[in-house]
Enzyme design. Structure first.
Site, mmCIF file in Angstrom:
data_model
loop_
_atom_site.group_PDB
_atom_site.id
_atom_site.type_symbol
_atom_site.label_atom_id
_atom_site.label_comp_id
_atom_site.label_asym_id
_atom_site.label_seq_id
_atom_site.Cartn_x
_atom_site.Cartn_y
_atom_site.Cartn_z
ATOM 1 N N ASN A 15 -0.403 -9.018 1.785
ATOM 2 C CA ASN A 15 -1.405 -10.126 1.040
ATOM 3 C C ASN A 15 -0.750 -10.622 0.071
ATOM 4 O OD1 ASN A 15 -3.192 -11.283 0.207
ATOM 5 N ND2 ASN A 15 -4.475 -9.706 -0.821
ATOM 6 N N LYS A 17 -1.570 -13.021 -1.629
ATOM 7 C CA LYS A 17 -2.749 -13.578 -2.655
ATOM 8 C C LYS A 17 -2.322 -14.964 -2.897
ATOM 9 C CE LYS A 17 -3.297 -8.820 -4.301
ATOM 10 N NZ LYS A 17 -3.516 -7.956 -5.072
ATOM 11 N N HIS A 103 -12.007 -9.175 -0.282
ATOM 12 C CA HIS A 103 -11.254 -8.224 -1.311
ATOM 13 C C HIS A 103 -11.733 -8.048 -2.433
ATOM 14 C CE1 HIS A 103 -7.511 -7.887 -3.698
ATOM 15 N NE2 HIS A 103 -6.843 -7.662 -2.545
ATOM 16 N N GLU A 105 -10.850 -8.910 -5.396
ATOM 17 C CA GLU A 105 -10.591 -9.893 -6.437
ATOM 18 C C GLU A 105 -11.681 -10.901 -5.937
ATOM 19 O OE1 GLU A 105 -6.340 -10.496 -5.475
ATOM 20 O OE2 GLU A 105 -6.108 -8.225 -6.670
ATOM 21 N N GLU A 173 -9.296 0.083 -0.315
ATOM 22 C CA GLU A 173 -8.604 -0.188 -1.387
ATOM 23 C C GLU A 173 -9.428 0.205 -2.763
ATOM 24 O OE1 GLU A 173 -5.644 -3.725 -0.243
ATOM 25 O OE2 GLU A 173 -7.413 -4.575 -0.933
ATOM 26 N N GLY A 179 -2.335 -3.160 -7.742
ATOM 27 C CA GLY A 179 -1.540 -3.788 -8.706
ATOM 28 C C GLY A 179 -1.133 -2.939 -9.783
HETATM 29 C C1 PEP Z 1 -4.336 -5.726 -2.626
HETATM 30 O O1 PEP Z 1 -4.555 -6.462 -3.495
HETATM 31 O O2 PEP Z 1 -4.589 -5.936 -1.278
HETATM 32 C C2 PEP Z 1 -2.951 -4.636 -2.820
HETATM 33 C C3 PEP Z 1 -3.159 -3.638 -2.087
HETATM 34 O O3 PEP Z 1 -2.287 -5.175 -3.824
HETATM 35 P P1 PEP Z 1 -1.245 -4.115 -4.560
HETATM 36 O O4 PEP Z 1 -0.360 -3.586 -3.212
HETATM 37 O O5 PEP Z 1 -0.278 -4.956 -5.279
HETATM 38 O O6 PEP Z 1 -1.830 -2.966 -5.107
#
Ligand code: PEP
Length: 257
Positions: A15, A17, A103, A105, A173, A179
């Site tokens: 992803n 983003k 997601h 976010e 997640e 992140g």
């Molecule tokens: C995400 O936001 O889908 C994600 C998994 O981010 P990261 O791998 O950077 O933690």
């Protein structure tokens, strides 16, 4: 830790983003070329979800290869007066085969509720895209012992009728792991994924046994192998580490090992 559910073919999805100008297509090409090498991660499916501006260009670059292209978010409607939004049909037309919905976010920055996520997943199905439905708890919810309750509620309210192993993928997640460089213990991942597997079967019947359950949140080259070895983890949704082809390729290799 038990081996990953062997009947479900793993998927590693990146992803990107809101990252990547056209120069970033070079990273996609590098992944595409590595996947062409005989025997490399042959048992793993791989996808990159770039920003909407790069979906068509990346799809052209990877046409005929093993690398799939996904999109990020879609509007529930197929068309209409929704300035700035993109319909699932438009992502499909641009060359995407999947779209990430729900997601954390989007839930946090755009106030998306489970019912919005469900409408977007339904739109993905209508457009013949696979919906990658994201769920996960906050740090506070985990501390309060509410993790399973939260993901059960999200799953029940976000998955549309007709969800099956072909049109739906679920990504667990934990929000506090995204992140941050933090990850749950392998036992915690096993507990949540095992619970989600049971819940999926209850919710959609026998297809729930084959719906891919991805883990996402700070997956890196050095932890991918152990995370992917957890029972009922059928791949990874990778954010930051998918931006650099070398890191993403190392994660794919770890998942295929
Ligand atoms: C995400 O936001 O889908 C994600 C998994 O981010 P990261 O791998 O950077 O933690």
């Amino acid at each position: 830790m038990a081996a990953s559910t062997s009947r479900v073919r793993p998927l590693v999805a990146g992803n990107w983003k809101m990252n990547g100008l056209s120069a970033a297509l070079a990273e996609g090409r590098q992944v595409r070329d590595r996947l062409q090498e005989a025997g490399f991660a042959a048992g793993v499916d791989v996808m990159i979800c770039p920003p909407a501006t790069l979906v068509a260009a990346l799809a052209r670059e990877v046409a005929g290869s093993r690398l799939r292209v996904g999109a990020q978010d879609c509007h529930p409607a197929p068309s209409g007066a929704h300035t700035g939004d993109i319909a699932a049909e438009m992502h499909k037309d641009a060359g995407a085969t999947a779209v990430i919905v729900g997601h954390s976010e989007r839930r946090a920055e755009h106030g998306e509720r489970d019912r919005d996520v469900k409408a977007k997943a339904l739109a993905a199905h209508r457009a013949r895209l696979t919906a990658i439905v994201c769920i996960g708890e906050t740090a506070g919810e985990r501390r309060a012992g509410l993790t399973l309750q939260v993901v059960a509620r999200q799953l029940a309210a976000s998955l549309p009728e007709g969800a099956d192993a072909e049109n739906t993928i679920v990504a667990y997640e934990p929000i506090w792991a995204i992140g941050t460089g933090l990850t749950p213990s392998l036992q915690d991942v096993a507990d949540v994924h095992g619970f989600l597997r049971g819940t999926l079967v209850e919710q959609v019947g026998s297809a729930g046994d084959r719906i891919r359950l991805l883990y996402g949140g700070s997956v890196k080259p050095d932890n991918a192998r152990s995370l992917m070895g957890v029972s009922d983890v059928n791949g990874a949704l990778v954010g930051g580490a998918s931006l650099k082809a070398t890191d993403f390729i190392a994660i794919i290799a770890a998942c295929g090992a």
